[in-house]
Design a protein around this motif. Structure first.
Motif, PDB file in Angstrom:
ATOM      1  N   ALA A 168       0.817  -1.210   0.000  1.00 53.39           N
ATOM      2  CA  ALA A 168       0.000   0.000   0.000  1.00 53.39           C
ATOM      3  C   ALA A 168       0.850   1.259   0.000  1.00 53.39           C
ATOM      4  CB  ALA A 168      -0.923  -0.008   1.211  1.00 53.39           C
ATOM      5  N   PHE A 188      -6.534  -6.328 -11.721  1.00 56.00           N
ATOM      6  CA  PHE A 188      -6.349  -7.771 -11.819  1.00 56.00           C
ATOM      7  C   PHE A 188      -7.096  -8.340 -13.025  1.00 56.00           C
ATOM      8  CE2 PHE A 188      -5.698  -6.637  -7.466  1.00 56.00           C
ATOM      9  CZ  PHE A 188      -4.720  -7.499  -6.987  1.00 56.00           C
ATOM     10  N   ALA A 229     -11.228  -8.713  -9.483  1.00 58.19           N
ATOM     11  CA  ALA A 229     -11.109  -8.686  -8.019  1.00 58.19           C
ATOM     12  C   ALA A 229     -11.942  -7.578  -7.386  1.00 58.19           C
ATOM     13  CB  ALA A 229      -9.642  -8.535  -7.598  1.00 58.19           C
ATOM     14  N   TYR A 241     -14.987  -6.127  -5.052  1.00 57.48           N
ATOM     15  CA  TYR A 241     -15.636  -6.607  -3.832  1.00 57.48           C
ATOM     16  C   TYR A 241     -17.088  -6.936  -4.188  1.00 57.48           C
ATOM     17  CZ  TYR A 241     -11.556  -4.085  -2.080  1.00 57.48           C
ATOM     18  OH  TYR A 241     -10.283  -3.641  -1.880  1.00 57.48           O
ATOM     19  N   HIS A 287     -19.764  -7.788  -2.695  1.00 61.60           N
ATOM     20  CA  HIS A 287     -20.905  -7.385  -1.879  1.00 61.60           C
ATOM     21  C   HIS A 287     -21.064  -5.881  -1.810  1.00 61.60           C
ATOM     22  CE1 HIS A 287     -17.260  -7.397   0.400  1.00 61.60           C
ATOM     23  NE2 HIS A 287     -17.823  -6.766   1.410  1.00 61.60           N
ATOM     24  N   ASN A 345      -9.278   4.214   5.174  1.00 62.34           N
ATOM     25  CA  ASN A 345      -8.094   4.921   5.643  1.00 62.34           C
ATOM     26  C   ASN A 345      -8.404   6.319   6.150  1.00 62.34           C
ATOM     27  OD1 ASN A 345      -5.712   3.088   5.126  1.00 62.34           O
ATOM     28  ND2 ASN A 345      -6.796   2.997   3.186  1.00 62.34           N
ATOM     29  N   ARG A 374      -7.141   5.726  -6.379  1.00 62.54           N
ATOM     30  CA  ARG A 374      -5.983   5.739  -5.485  1.00 62.54           C
ATOM     31  C   ARG A 374      -4.977   6.809  -5.882  1.00 62.54           C
ATOM     32  NH1 ARG A 374      -2.753   1.077  -3.969  1.00 62.54           N
ATOM     33  NH2 ARG A 374      -2.524   2.475  -2.225  1.00 62.54           N
ATOM     34  N   ASP A 377      -7.730 -12.911  -4.745  1.00 64.04           N
ATOM     35  CA  ASP A 377      -7.319 -11.598  -5.267  1.00 64.04           C
ATOM     36  C   ASP A 377      -8.145 -10.459  -4.677  1.00 64.04           C
ATOM     37  OD1 ASP A 377      -9.619 -12.103  -6.638  1.00 64.04           O
ATOM     38  OD2 ASP A 377      -8.647 -12.394  -8.579  1.00 64.04           O
ATOM     39  N   VAL A 378      -9.325 -10.769  -4.148  1.00 63.47           N
ATOM     40  CA  VAL A 378     -10.100  -9.728  -3.470  1.00 63.47           C
ATOM     41  C   VAL A 378      -9.324  -9.231  -2.245  1.00 63.47           C
ATOM     42  CG1 VAL A 378     -12.205  -9.283  -2.180  1.00 63.47           C
ATOM     43  CG2 VAL A 378     -12.307 -10.598  -4.288  1.00 63.47           C
ATOM     44  N   GLU A 420      -6.075  -9.439  -1.976  1.00 66.29           N
ATOM     45  CA  GLU A 420      -4.893  -8.731  -2.483  1.00 66.29           C
ATOM     46  C   GLU A 420      -5.259  -7.304  -2.848  1.00 66.29           C
ATOM     47  OE1 GLU A 420      -3.394 -11.225  -5.619  1.00 66.29           O
ATOM     48  OE2 GLU A 420      -2.263 -12.453  -4.205  1.00 66.29           O
ATOM     49  N   ALA A 421      -6.428  -7.137  -3.486  1.00 64.63           N
ATOM     50  CA  ALA A 421      -6.881  -5.783  -3.828  1.00 64.63           C
ATOM     51  C   ALA A 421      -7.032  -4.956  -2.554  1.00 64.63           C
ATOM     52  CB  ALA A 421      -8.195  -5.855  -4.591  1.00 64.63           C
ATOM     53  N   ALA A 422      -7.570  -5.570  -1.509  1.00 67.92           N
ATOM     54  CA  ALA A 422      -7.753  -4.854  -0.243  1.00 67.92           C
ATOM     55  C   ALA A 422      -6.402  -4.508   0.385  1.00 67.92           C
ATOM     56  CB  ALA A 422      -8.585  -5.697   0.712  1.00 67.92           C
ATOM     57  N   THR A 423      -5.446  -5.430   0.267  1.00 66.92           N
ATOM     58  CA  THR A 423      -4.110  -5.149   0.787  1.00 66.92           C
ATOM     59  C   THR A 423      -3.517  -3.928   0.086  1.00 66.92           C
ATOM     60  OG1 THR A 423      -3.794  -7.492   1.193  1.00 66.92           O
ATOM     61  CG2 THR A 423      -1.820  -6.138   1.184  1.00 66.92           C
ATOM     62  N   LEU A 424      -3.694  -3.866  -1.236  1.00 67.85           N
ATOM     63  CA  LEU A 424      -3.201  -2.701  -1.980  1.00 67.85           C
ATOM     64  C   LEU A 424      -3.959  -1.441  -1.571  1.00 67.85           C
ATOM     65  CD1 LEU A 424      -2.717  -4.160  -5.569  1.00 67.85           C
ATOM     66  CD2 LEU A 424      -0.998  -3.704  -3.846  1.00 67.85           C
ATOM     67  N   ASP A 425      -5.207  -1.611  -1.144  1.00 69.04           N
ATOM     68  CA  ASP A 425      -6.015  -0.483  -0.680  1.00 69.04           C
ATOM     69  C   ASP A 425      -5.677  -0.104   0.773  1.00 69.04           C
ATOM     70  OD1 ASP A 425      -7.456   0.303  -2.867  1.00 69.04           O
ATOM     71  OD2 ASP A 425      -9.231  -0.897  -2.437  1.00 69.04           O
ATOM     72  N   ARG A 426      -4.641  -0.671   1.320  1.00 65.83           N
ATOM     73  CA  ARG A 426      -4.213  -0.406   2.694  1.00 65.83           C
ATOM     74  C   ARG A 426      -5.312  -0.737   3.702  1.00 65.83           C
ATOM     75  NH1 ARG A 426      -0.165   3.209   3.474  1.00 65.83           N
ATOM     76  NH2 ARG A 426      -0.866   4.402   1.693  1.00 65.83           N
ATOM     77  N   VAL A 427      -5.952  -1.879   3.528  1.00 64.17           N
ATOM     78  CA  VAL A 427      -6.962  -2.319   4.490  1.00 64.17           C
ATOM     79  C   VAL A 427      -6.319  -3.406   5.343  1.00 64.17           C
ATOM     80  CG1 VAL A 427      -9.245  -3.340   4.750  1.00 64.17           C
ATOM     81  CG2 VAL A 427      -8.788  -1.794   2.848  1.00 64.17           C
ATOM     82  N   LYS A 486      -9.584  -5.470   9.436  1.00 64.15           N
ATOM     83  CA  LYS A 486     -10.670  -4.821   8.692  1.00 64.15           C
ATOM     84  C   LYS A 486     -11.096  -5.679   7.508  1.00 64.15           C
ATOM     85  CE  LYS A 486     -10.275   0.050   9.812  1.00 64.15           C
ATOM     86  NZ  LYS A 486      -9.703   1.352   9.397  1.00 64.15           N
ATOM     87  N   TYR A 496     -14.905  -6.421   6.944  1.00 65.89           N
ATOM     88  CA  TYR A 496     -15.550  -5.757   5.811  1.00 65.89           C
ATOM     89  C   TYR A 496     -15.622  -6.625   4.558  1.00 65.89           C
ATOM     90  CZ  TYR A 496     -15.585  -1.429   8.455  1.00 65.89           C
ATOM     91  OH  TYR A 496     -15.834  -0.478   9.400  1.00 65.89           O
ATOM     92  N   ILE A 497     -14.827  -7.700   4.518  1.00 68.87           N
ATOM     93  CA  ILE A 497     -14.861  -8.548   3.320  1.00 68.87           C
ATOM     94  C   ILE A 497     -15.277  -9.974   3.677  1.00 68.87           C
ATOM     95  CG2 ILE A 497     -13.486  -9.515   1.436  1.00 68.87           C
ATOM     96  CD1 ILE A 497     -11.818  -6.958   1.537  1.00 68.87           C
ATOM     97  N   PRO A 514     -19.021 -10.285   5.471  1.00 64.03           N
ATOM     98  CA  PRO A 514     -20.145 -10.071   4.547  1.00 64.03           C
ATOM     99  C   PRO A 514     -20.244 -11.153   3.476  1.00 64.03           C
ATOM    100  CG  PRO A 514     -18.853  -8.055   4.776  1.00 64.03           C
ATOM    101  CD  PRO A 514     -18.117  -9.123   5.514  1.00 64.03           C
ATOM    102  N   LEU A 515     -19.082 -11.605   2.962  1.00 66.82           N
ATOM    103  CA  LEU A 515     -19.138 -12.606   1.896  1.00 66.82           C
ATOM    104  C   LEU A 515     -19.515 -13.977   2.447  1.00 66.82           C
ATOM    105  CD1 LEU A 515     -16.149 -11.618  -0.403  1.00 66.82           C
ATOM    106  CD2 LEU A 515     -18.585 -11.243  -0.728  1.00 66.82           C
TER     107      LEU A 515
END
Ligand SMILES: Nc1ncnc2c1ncn2[C@@H]1O[C@H](COP(=O)(O)OP(=O)(O)O)[C@@H](O)[C@H]1O
Ligand SMILES: [Mg+2]
Lengths: 361, 286
Positions: free
Chosen positions: A73, A81, A85, A87, A89, A103, A150, B181-182, B184-191, B195, B199-200, B203-204
């Motif tokens: 990050a 991707f 990828a 979300y 929901h 954040n 971003r 990869d969902v 991984e996307a969150a990791t890149l989003d600094r989550v 969390k 948040y993922i 819910p899923l």
């Protein structure tokens, strides 16, 4: 804005070395495409830049800063991707804003960024929908939108178009090109499709089995490939490779005899050292570089197996002994399967490779 | 077309026959029996005899209260525990995953009588390992089976031990269907990982969690084995008697089939009602 530098980057999974010391300099604002056959390590390389894979050896720098041990990050990158990828929901709007909201980004700024991304990608009317209510192309736009939000210094794309149908692929290709011009940021794009690479890239990195075969501008790779692999990979349909043998050297040229074409000889001028007489070599001729009888430097006779007429061009799949040739001619519209034809090769429009695949210039 | 259907039904006939005799008929029959006075021979139709008694029966309300109490405490605790277990099972850091999966699932296949006997021993006042452990950390012994609150606790612990792993395995399958990869996307989003979970993952996983909760609600509504074997028929003094136990007592000890049928229908009705409320509360928006 940032340059990306890879220095001797190595990746191992257990005992298997997947990337063997990659050196790549991506300039600030450049669009670089990593291209190569499936399994050659493109995604692995991209994921190491993103920080999703550890680096087994070497150094990666983004914007002049070593990022080997920097969290994904914090690298100033955004990734799109292959599978999008998204979300599942969350609505499109929530997908775009999720990272910023998590954040504690100020609400007004988040809204501004989401609006801007939606406008750039023309998805404003989809904001309330869930990913499953979107078509493949729309999902891809949302995935790109999430990257735009971003405001990264570097965009990373991993085969973003390979799940789309052909028509949409062309359309999205143009969109990504436009996006690059509009945002002016560095983009690294991975694909196995050489057409995508040729159309999108400022520079292409051709990968094969974890090695970099060549780095260069699209047309340089097409005109002046470093080796047989690049020559065969760049260009569509593929370059033809004709078996040949060096029968003599004549000043600054070499004379080769085409093994499967009844001793036809071609005199090919060279700039470098000529190969040894008797050496087995390969002559590369692109489908679009066959000429009318007598127009080139040597003629070969072939028999058409299959003729494909696409309107603007025709492809003749021809046989000459064990060799299968693809010949692209506009003038061959009337050719049919079973026809005998004589085509001509120009020395200046052919390439010579030694047995190991290295170029003989 | 019609001929083909007829052929299909001929093949289905043996099954349908058995289904009708041993499933459908008892369901209908017990419904009818619940409207009959069955204490005297011959049985006679008396629509308010059992249902009227049910409404005013302190034993019924005691059993209902106990069952619902176990339900509202044990099911959420067990589902939470199962989610934690599933996440741990799914962790790439875990070694010997297969062994753990088997261990978590094993309680379900252990015989009920054996498992109950072991729980009785473990919670034994004088020799039980639980009291030994309490003693060793300086806490007083607890007389688990003579007081209502500890007895209820034992039942909840036992049921949770038995079914948490089973639910964890179901939840694990749900976890594994969430694409990597969902995250991984969150990791890149600094989550952060935490969390990401809230948040993922949650819910899923919600549809699977709801499924497990409904299964558990139905199971707990019918709770019988544990209060029968571990706390000895709902002891102490009916303090752990559940609806399932009351049904058994009325139907098979007093042979009062009419009243037992009314209880059975109440249990089924409650299970359906609670499950529907649960599904409605956790429905997908739109
Ligand atoms: N996590 C992993 N563990 C072991 N091998 C892997 C892993 N990820 C990729 N590989 C191997 O690395 C090679 C390159 O993979 P990848 O970068 O995905 O190729 P590409 O994207 O070019 O198709 C493949 O041979 C693949 O099997
Ligand atoms: Mg890949």
């Amino acid at each position: 804005m940032a340059a990306v530098t890879l220095k001797n980057v190595v990746k191992r999974f257990g005992v298997f070395e997947i990337v063997h010391g990659a050196n790549i300099d991506v300039e600030d604002g450049e669009f670089v495409v990593f291209v190569g056959p499936s399994g050659c390590g493109k995604s692995t390389l991209l994921r190491m830049i993103a920080g999703l894979e550890d680096i087994s050896g070497g150094e990666i720098a983004i914007g002049g800063k070593l990022v080997n041990d920097v969290e994904p990050a914090d690298r100033g990158i955004a990734m799109v991707f292959q599978s999008y990828a998204l979300y599942p929901h969350m609505s499109v709007e929530q997908n775009l804003s999720f990272g910023l909201r998590m954040n504690g980004n100020p609400k007004a700024d988040t809204e501004r960024r989401v609006k801007r991304a939606a406008k750039i990608l023309r998805i404003a009317e989809l904001m309330k929908r869930r990913p499953r209510q979107l078509s493949g192309g729309q999902r891809q736009r949302v995935a790109i939108g999430r990257a735009i939000v971003r405001e990264p210094q570097v965009f990373l794309f991993d085969e973003p178009l390979s799940n789309l149908d052909a028509e949409l692929r062309v359309q999205m290709r143009v969109e990504i090109s436009r996006l690059h011009k509009e945002l002016g940021v560095t983009m690294i794009y991975v694909t196995h499709d050489q057409t995508e690479a040729m159309t999108l890239a400022d520079r292409i990195v051709v990968l094969n089995a974890g090695n970099i075969e060549q780095i260069g501008a699209p047309l340089d790779l097409y005109d002046d490939p470093a080796n047989r692999f690049v020559a065969g990979f760049v260009g569509s349909p593929k370059m033809n490779f004709l078996a040949a043998q060096v029968v003599g050297n004549d000043g600054d040229a070499t004379v080769v005899e085409l093994a499967n074409h009844g001793g036809t000889r071609l005199r090919k001028p060279l700039s470098g050292a000529p190969p040894a007489v008797g050496a087995e070599v390969v002559l590369g001729v692109r489908p679009e570089h066959f000429f009318d009888t007598g127009e080139g430097d040597c003629d070969i006779a072939v028999k058409a197996d299959v003729a494909e007429h696409l309107g603007s061009v025709s492809y003749i799949y021809a046989n000459a002994g064990p060799e299968e040739l693809i010949i692209e001619r506009e003038a061959s519209r009337q050719r049919a399967s079973g026809d005998h034809m004589v085509v001509s090769i120009k020395a200046g429009r052919s390439l010579l490779f030694d047995k190991s695949g290295a170029r003989i210039r | 077309m019609r001929y083909q259907n007829a052929t299909a039904y001929r093949f289905l006939a043996p099954y349908l026959l058995i289904f009708s005799i041993f499933w459908l008929w008892p369901i209908i029959s017990s419904f009818l029996i619940s409207f009959q006075a069955t204490r005297t021979v011959p049985w006679r139709f008396a629509p308010t005899f059992n249902w009227g008694r049910l409404i005013g029966d302190p034993a019924f309300f005691n059993a209902l209260k106990n069952t619902l109490l176990i339900l509202v405490i044990q099911v959420p605790v067990m589902i939470t525990l199962a989610i934690v277990m599933a996440v741990l099972l799914n962790s790439p850091l875990l070694k010997a995953r297969g062994l753990f999966r088997f261990a978590f699932f094993a309680p379900v296949v252990v015989g009920e009588v054996a498992y109950s006997a072991v729980f009785r021993l473990m919670f034994n006042l004088d020799y039980g390992i639980i009291n030994k452990l309490l003693n060793s950390i300086g806490l007083p012994r607890i007389d688990w089976f003579s007081n209502v609150t500890p007895a209820m606790a034992v039942i909840m612990i036992a049921v949770t031990w038995r079914w948490a792993g089973y639910n964890a395995i179901i939840l694990l399958a749900g976890l594994q269907s969430i694409p990597q990869d969902v995250y991984e996307a969150a990791t890149l989003d600094r989550v952060s990982k935490l969390k990401q979970f809230f948040y993922i993952t949650l819910p899923l996983l919600k549809p699977i969690i709801v499924f497990c909760a409904v299964l558990s609600i139905i199971g707990t509504m019918q709770l019988f084995t544990e209060p029968f074997l571990i706390t000895e028929r709902g002891g102490p003094g009916g303090g752990t008697e559940t609806l399932g136990l009351l049904l058994y007592r009325q139907g098979f000890r007093s042979l009062n089939f009419g009243y037992a049928s009314a209880i059975a229908y109440t249990m089924a009705g409650l299970a359906i009602a609670i499950s529907l409320v649960q599904l409605w509360l956790t429905r997908e928006p739109k």
